[in-house]
Design a protein around this motif. Structure first.
Motif, PDB file in Angstrom:
ATOM      1  N   GLU A  66       0.813  -1.217   0.000  1.00  4.66           N
ATOM      2  CA  GLU A  66       0.000   0.000   0.000  1.00  4.66           C
ATOM      3  C   GLU A  66       0.848   1.269   0.000  1.00  4.66           C
ATOM      4  O   GLU A  66       0.314   2.369   0.086  1.00  4.66           O
ATOM      5  CB  GLU A  66      -0.913  -0.003   1.224  1.00  4.66           C
ATOM      6  N   ARG A  67       2.146   1.110  -0.108  1.00 10.67           N
ATOM      7  CA  ARG A  67       3.053   2.255  -0.064  1.00 10.67           C
ATOM      8  C   ARG A  67       4.242   1.974  -0.969  1.00 10.67           C
ATOM      9  O   ARG A  67       4.583   0.807  -1.202  1.00 10.67           O
ATOM     10  CB  ARG A  67       3.552   2.475   1.367  1.00 10.67           C
ATOM     11  N   PRO A  68       4.880   3.020  -1.500  1.00 14.06           N
ATOM     12  CA  PRO A  68       6.106   2.790  -2.270  1.00 14.06           C
ATOM     13  C   PRO A  68       7.240   2.347  -1.362  1.00 14.06           C
ATOM     14  O   PRO A  68       7.354   2.797  -0.216  1.00 14.06           O
ATOM     15  CB  PRO A  68       6.389   4.157  -2.896  1.00 14.06           C
ATOM     16  N   ILE A  69       8.090   1.465  -1.858  1.00 17.85           N
ATOM     17  CA  ILE A  69       9.260   0.996  -1.123  1.00 17.85           C
ATOM     18  C   ILE A  69      10.494   1.591  -1.787  1.00 17.85           C
ATOM     19  O   ILE A  69      10.747   1.398  -2.971  1.00 17.85           O
ATOM     20  CB  ILE A  69       9.351  -0.545  -1.122  1.00 17.85           C
ATOM     21  N   HIS A  70      11.265   2.339  -0.999  1.00 22.63           N
ATOM     22  CA  HIS A  70      12.434   3.047  -1.510  1.00 22.63           C
ATOM     23  C   HIS A  70      13.695   2.245  -1.181  1.00 22.63           C
ATOM     24  O   HIS A  70      13.928   1.905  -0.015  1.00 22.63           O
ATOM     25  CB  HIS A  70      12.511   4.440  -0.892  1.00 22.63           C
ATOM     26  N   LEU A  71      14.484   1.977  -2.174  1.00 21.30           N
ATOM     27  CA  LEU A  71      15.677   1.150  -2.015  1.00 21.30           C
ATOM     28  C   LEU A  71      16.916   1.966  -2.387  1.00 21.30           C
ATOM     29  O   LEU A  71      17.044   2.433  -3.522  1.00 21.30           O
ATOM     30  CB  LEU A  71      15.580  -0.100  -2.891  1.00 21.30           C
ATOM     31  N   ILE A  72      17.818   2.108  -1.416  1.00 20.25           N
ATOM     32  CA  ILE A  72      19.011   2.939  -1.561  1.00 20.25           C
ATOM     33  C   ILE A  72      20.237   2.051  -1.420  1.00 20.25           C
ATOM     34  O   ILE A  72      20.262   1.114  -0.606  1.00 20.25           O
ATOM     35  CB  ILE A  72      19.043   4.029  -0.470  1.00 20.25           C
ATOM     36  N   LEU A  73      21.262   2.357  -2.176  1.00 18.40           N
ATOM     37  CA  LEU A  73      22.489   1.572  -2.170  1.00 18.40           C
ATOM     38  C   LEU A  73      23.667   2.391  -1.671  1.00 18.40           C
ATOM     39  O   LEU A  73      23.733   3.602  -1.897  1.00 18.40           O
ATOM     40  CB  LEU A  73      22.820   1.112  -3.594  1.00 18.40           C
ATOM     41  N   GLU A  74      24.598   1.718  -1.007  1.00 20.45           N
ATOM     42  CA  GLU A  74      25.952   2.232  -0.870  1.00 20.45           C
ATOM     43  C   GLU A  74      26.819   1.359  -1.763  1.00 20.45           C
ATOM     44  O   GLU A  74      26.903   0.147  -1.544  1.00 20.45           O
ATOM     45  CB  GLU A  74      26.462   2.160   0.566  1.00 20.45           C
ATOM     46  N   ASP A  75      27.437   1.959  -2.783  1.00 20.97           N
ATOM     47  CA  ASP A  75      28.141   1.161  -3.783  1.00 20.97           C
ATOM     48  C   ASP A  75      29.343   1.947  -4.299  1.00 20.97           C
ATOM     49  O   ASP A  75      29.191   2.924  -5.041  1.00 20.97           O
ATOM     50  CB  ASP A  75      27.199   0.827  -4.938  1.00 20.97           C
TER      51      ASP A  75
ATOM     52  N   ASP B 225      16.192   2.902  -6.207  1.00 27.09           N
ATOM     53  CA  ASP B 225      15.832   4.311  -6.312  1.00 27.09           C
ATOM     54  C   ASP B 225      17.036   5.248  -6.347  1.00 27.09           C
ATOM     55  O   ASP B 225      17.011   6.257  -7.059  1.00 27.09           O
ATOM     56  CB  ASP B 225      14.929   4.708  -5.133  1.00 27.09           C
ATOM     57  N   ALA B 226      18.055   4.955  -5.554  1.00 23.90           N
ATOM     58  CA  ALA B 226      19.122   5.935  -5.389  1.00 23.90           C
ATOM     59  C   ALA B 226      20.363   5.272  -4.815  1.00 23.90           C
ATOM     60  O   ALA B 226      20.328   4.120  -4.372  1.00 23.90           O
ATOM     61  CB  ALA B 226      18.662   7.071  -4.474  1.00 23.90           C
ATOM     62  N   GLN B 227      21.446   6.036  -4.821  1.00 25.78           N
ATOM     63  CA  GLN B 227      22.721   5.565  -4.293  1.00 25.78           C
ATOM     64  C   GLN B 227      23.408   6.703  -3.549  1.00 25.78           C
ATOM     65  O   GLN B 227      23.351   7.854  -3.985  1.00 25.78           O
ATOM     66  CB  GLN B 227      23.599   5.106  -5.457  1.00 25.78           C
ATOM     67  N   TRP B 228      24.008   6.366  -2.411  1.00 27.40           N
ATOM     68  CA  TRP B 228      24.831   7.362  -1.707  1.00 27.40           C
ATOM     69  C   TRP B 228      25.911   7.866  -2.655  1.00 27.40           C
ATOM     70  O   TRP B 228      26.617   7.070  -3.280  1.00 27.40           O
ATOM     71  CB  TRP B 228      25.472   6.721  -0.474  1.00 27.40           C
ATOM     72  N   ASN B 229      26.059   9.185  -2.711  1.00 33.00           N
ATOM     73  CA  ASN B 229      26.993   9.793  -3.647  1.00 33.00           C
ATOM     74  C   ASN B 229      28.206  10.328  -2.889  1.00 33.00           C
ATOM     75  O   ASN B 229      28.314  11.529  -2.631  1.00 33.00           O
ATOM     76  CB  ASN B 229      26.287  10.910  -4.425  1.00 33.00           C
ATOM     77  N   ASP B 230      29.124   9.435  -2.562  1.00 34.22           N
ATOM     78  CA  ASP B 230      30.317   9.861  -1.823  1.00 34.22           C
ATOM     79  C   ASP B 230      31.195  10.803  -2.638  1.00 34.22           C
ATOM     80  O   ASP B 230      32.000  11.557  -2.062  1.00 34.22           O
ATOM     81  CB  ASP B 230      31.131   8.641  -1.379  1.00 34.22           C
ATOM     82  N   ASP B 231      31.062  10.774  -3.966  1.00 36.68           N
ATOM     83  CA  ASP B 231      31.846  11.703  -4.782  1.00 36.68           C
ATOM     84  C   ASP B 231      31.584  13.146  -4.366  1.00 36.68           C
ATOM     85  O   ASP B 231      32.507  13.960  -4.284  1.00 36.68           O
ATOM     86  CB  ASP B 231      31.482  11.544  -6.266  1.00 36.68           C
ATOM     87  N   TRP B 232      30.304  13.478  -4.137  1.00 34.31           N
ATOM     88  CA  TRP B 232      29.991  14.847  -3.732  1.00 34.31           C
ATOM     89  C   TRP B 232      30.623  15.155  -2.382  1.00 34.31           C
ATOM     90  O   TRP B 232      31.301  16.162  -2.214  1.00 34.31           O
ATOM     91  CB  TRP B 232      28.479  15.071  -3.662  1.00 34.31           C
TER      92      TRP B 232
ATOM     93  N   VAL C 243      21.965  10.434  -3.738  1.00 37.17           N
ATOM     94  CA  VAL C 243      21.777  10.921  -2.369  1.00 37.17           C
ATOM     95  C   VAL C 243      23.036  11.680  -1.976  1.00 37.17           C
ATOM     96  O   VAL C 243      24.093  11.081  -1.769  1.00 37.17           O
ATOM     97  CB  VAL C 243      21.498   9.772  -1.385  1.00 37.17           C
ATOM     98  N   ASN C 244      22.917  12.991  -1.910  1.00 38.74           N
ATOM     99  CA  ASN C 244      24.065  13.850  -1.607  1.00 38.74           C
ATOM    100  C   ASN C 244      24.050  14.248  -0.145  1.00 38.74           C
ATOM    101  O   ASN C 244      23.004  14.615   0.403  1.00 38.74           O
ATOM    102  CB  ASN C 244      24.035  15.103  -2.473  1.00 38.74           C
ATOM    103  N   ALA C 245      25.209  14.209   0.471  1.00 40.18           N
ATOM    104  CA  ALA C 245      25.356  14.577   1.880  1.00 40.18           C
ATOM    105  C   ALA C 245      26.663  15.321   2.074  1.00 40.18           C
ATOM    106  O   ALA C 245      27.670  15.011   1.421  1.00 40.18           O
ATOM    107  CB  ALA C 245      25.321  13.333   2.765  1.00 40.18           C
ATOM    108  N   ASN C 246      26.649  16.284   2.970  1.00 38.12           N
ATOM    109  CA  ASN C 246      27.879  16.971   3.373  1.00 38.12           C
ATOM    110  C   ASN C 246      28.546  16.264   4.544  1.00 38.12           C
ATOM    111  O   ASN C 246      29.700  16.550   4.874  1.00 38.12           O
ATOM    112  CB  ASN C 246      27.583  18.413   3.767  1.00 38.12           C
ATOM    113  N   LEU C 247      27.797  15.369   5.192  1.00 39.45           N
ATOM    114  CA  LEU C 247      28.311  14.635   6.348  1.00 39.45           C
ATOM    115  C   LEU C 247      27.527  13.339   6.476  1.00 39.45           C
ATOM    116  O   LEU C 247      26.311  13.323   6.282  1.00 39.45           O
ATOM    117  CB  LEU C 247      28.153  15.454   7.629  1.00 39.45           C
ATOM    118  N   THR C 248      28.214  12.247   6.782  1.00 40.11           N
ATOM    119  CA  THR C 248      27.565  10.983   7.121  1.00 40.11           C
ATOM    120  C   THR C 248      28.273  10.395   8.338  1.00 40.11           C
ATOM    121  O   THR C 248      29.322  10.886   8.759  1.00 40.11           O
ATOM    122  CB  THR C 248      27.648   9.961   5.966  1.00 40.11           C
ATOM    123  N   HIS C 249      27.693   9.327   8.881  1.00 46.18           N
ATOM    124  CA  HIS C 249      28.338   8.666  10.021  1.00 46.18           C
ATOM    125  C   HIS C 249      29.741   8.209   9.643  1.00 46.18           C
ATOM    126  O   HIS C 249      30.679   8.299  10.445  1.00 46.18           O
ATOM    127  CB  HIS C 249      27.499   7.463  10.475  1.00 46.18           C
ATOM    128  N   ASP C 250      29.912   7.711   8.403  1.00 42.94           N
ATOM    129  CA  ASP C 250      31.210   7.208   7.961  1.00 42.94           C
ATOM    130  C   ASP C 250      32.279   8.287   8.004  1.00 42.94           C
ATOM    131  O   ASP C 250      33.380   8.071   8.513  1.00 42.94           O
ATOM    132  CB  ASP C 250      31.105   6.698   6.520  1.00 42.94           C
TER     133      ASP C 250
END
Length: 568
Positions: free
Chosen positions: A279-288, A301-308, A370-377
């Motif tokens: 009953e809802r969309p399922i969003h699937l994200i990768l770290e690759d 759906d998306a991938q963490w973008n460590d390049d940014w 998925v762009n981030a300026n900071l992650t746990h890593d």
């Protein structure tokens, strides 16, 4: 029909128990202190159907030795002891939830154990209304799978289907998710399927064939050619989605899932998840790390973008050690490339003559990055766990905060970024006493290998270390100003960027460099063009005068750190 590992409610008060244990000559179910023979069902599987109820302790006795259930939903205590039967259908979800589309995602990555002083699902649930009011539409929870010890990041889980009891019970996790969804927030769980943690992993005893090949950096490699292991991991992933009404998964380090099979496990998992109507969309994200578009083309759906992140970090801090070295030659040029194409490394020959990883991905929607300026890593991979904001200061931090939230890519903040927190987030874990010295030594060598001075490293094994990570203890005026800024940016994104994004992408970005450290970026869409002029260390002194902006912070034509955003 594949073997369904674990304990599952059946009909008429009966429960079905199953374990894959090809190395065992005899298997018994120890249920609430009573032994029951299990029958072999082929390919190393064992099964029994026994009258049971919710909350009973059980173990699998293999050739006289008792083991916890590797597919347990709940443990009686730690990862080494008995498992407990748990009925996932008994929870009252109340009102239905139909989810949110991916293009609305503004994600906050959180660690349940340090997100609140209490470190529990129940305490975290109390914070949700204020996050929703701020404009956060999605939460990505760092792994909660049951690991050894009282505290840790969660990437060393061994009972992958059971939430760690330090955070709360399965139903308390469900209550947290229900509370998030009632506030319009989707919940995505970070799930590790590429390895099991080193302490409390009894799969070697059940099925030594489960492991083989080159080890991952974090543990023995799983043999993904084995159908029974693939089935176990598929069931764990779909179990989290369906039994906890999750809105999606973030799959950790999928480049470490080495599988020569056809189809590859990741494509098979995608097909399994997408095959069921929900009953809802399922969003699937990768770290690759591979920077390839194939999985996103197939339906992730998306991938963490460590390049940014990495290019921005080098540009703003000047640090070039470890994995930042890849961006040392021209970090601002790499930022321009990331704005234009999404990724930096797409298989081209780099400035230093090396061959970049990856392949072109600019044909994907901007939401696929998925762009981030900071992650746990990136904070945790430092001896003292400093955040980017602690390294660059508020002026540069505020401009980069505005940039990440007003670009067309899917933005992700790390807990505390929305309030300008400078609390550290160093790595921490709680191994057995005999392994504490090895943890400290291993962590020291790892960070030294990345080029850091570890003389002042925060102790990764200290119980005091998680307490340092709580990011919301500051109530000064500065915190209120950061909250005001985040609220304004997310309101602008919702009211102005979202309609633009939904009108359809019309080609790659267009970036003009103004000097070494300033950019004029334009992203064309069906309903108009997103136009950003930003200075990240030096003004865009030769940029043309601009009309009144939708949002501005300083003047990029005159100020070293400033941003000006328009929609044409």
């Amino acid at each position: 029909m594949h073997l369904r590992w674990g304990a599952h409610p059946g009909t008429g008060g009966s429960w079905d128990f199953a374990i894959g244990a090809p190395a065992a000559e005899r298997a018994e179910l120890m249920l609430d202190g009573t032994a029951h023979d299990m029958a072999p069902v082929g390919n190393g599987g064992w099964q029994a159907s026994i009258p049971a109820r919710d909350g009973l302790s059980y173990t699998f006795r293999l050739d006289g030795t008792d083991y916890p259930d590797p597919a347990a939903r709940l443990q009686q205590g730690d990862v080494h002891g008995p498992s407990l039967t748990h009925d996932p259908e008994a929870f009252d979800w109340g009102a239905p939830w139909h989810g949110r589309p991916w293009d609305e995602a503004v994600i906050l990555e959180i660690h349940i154990g340090t997100f609140t002083p209490e470190g529990t699902f129940a305490a975290a649930a109390e914070r949700l209304p204020e996050l929703a009011d701020l404009g956060i539409t999605g939460i990505e929870i760092m792994p909660v799978s049951h690991f050894h010890g009282a505290y840790g990041w969660g990437y060393d889980g061994v009972l992958l289907r059971a939430p760690h009891p330090a955070y709360g019970s399965p139903d308390e996790m469900r209550a947290f998710i229900r509370a998030a969804q009632s506030n319009g927030i989707v919940v995505i769980l970070d799930l590790v399927l590429n390895h099991f943690g080193p302490f409390g992993n009894y799969l070697h005893s059940y099925a030594p064939e489960a492991f083989g090949g080159e080890a991952t950096p974090w543990g023995d490699a799983i043999d993904f050619t084995r159908p029974e292991l693939r089935a176990l991991l598929r069931d764990m992933a779909t179990g989290w989605i369906d039994e906890y009404r999750l809105d999606g998964l973030r799959l950790d380090a999928v480049h470490a899932i080495r599988d020569p099979s056809e189809p590859h496990f990741l494509f098979e998992l995608l097909q399994t998840i997408r095959a069921k109507e929900r009953e809802r969309p399922i969003h699937l994200i990768l770290e690759d790390e591979r920077n390839l578009p194939d999985l996103r083309e197939a339906g992730y759906d998306a991938q963490w973008n460590d390049d940014w992140h990495n290019a921005l970090h080098v540009a703003l801090t000047g640090e070039t050690q470890g994995y930042y070295k890849a961006h040392a030659a021209d970090p601002f040029g790499d930022l321009a490339r990331a704005m234009t194409l999404g990724q930096v490394e797409e298989g081209q020959t780099r400035a230093d003559g090396t061959k970049a990883r990856g392949a072109p991905a600019a044909h994907l929607p901007w939401s696929a990055f998925v762009n981030a300026n900071l992650t746990h890593d990136q904070a945790g991979n430092r001896p003292k766990g400093e955040r980017l904001l602690s390294l660059i200061g508020d002026k540069a931090g505020a401009v980069s905060h505005a940039l990440i939230l007003l670009m067309p890519f899917t933005p992700m903040l790390f807990m505390g970024e929305e309030v300008g927190s400078t609390a550290p987030f160093p790595f921490f874990a709680d191994p057995p006493k005999h392994a504490v010295a090895a943890l400290r030594e291993g962590r020291t060598k790892e960070l030294q290998g990345l080029g850091y001075d570890t003389s002042a490293m925060i102790d990764p094994a200290s119980p005091d270390t998680p307490r340092l990570c709580y990011p919301y203890g500051d109530t000064r005026r500065r915190t209120r100003e950061w909250l005001r800024l985040t609220r304004e940016l997310l309101s602008l994104r919702r009211r102005h960027l979202l309609p633009l994004l939904r009108s359809g992408k019309r080609g790659p970005g267009e970036v003009t460099r103004h000097g070494l450290k300033a950019f004029h970026a334009r992203w064309p869409f069906g309903a108009g063009t997103l136009d950003i002029l930003v200075s990240l260390g030096a003004p865009a002194s030769n940029a043309a005068r601009r009309d009144t902006a939708l949002f501005s912070m300083g003047d990029p034509r005159r100020d070293a750190f400033a941003i000006d955003v328009r929609i044409d």
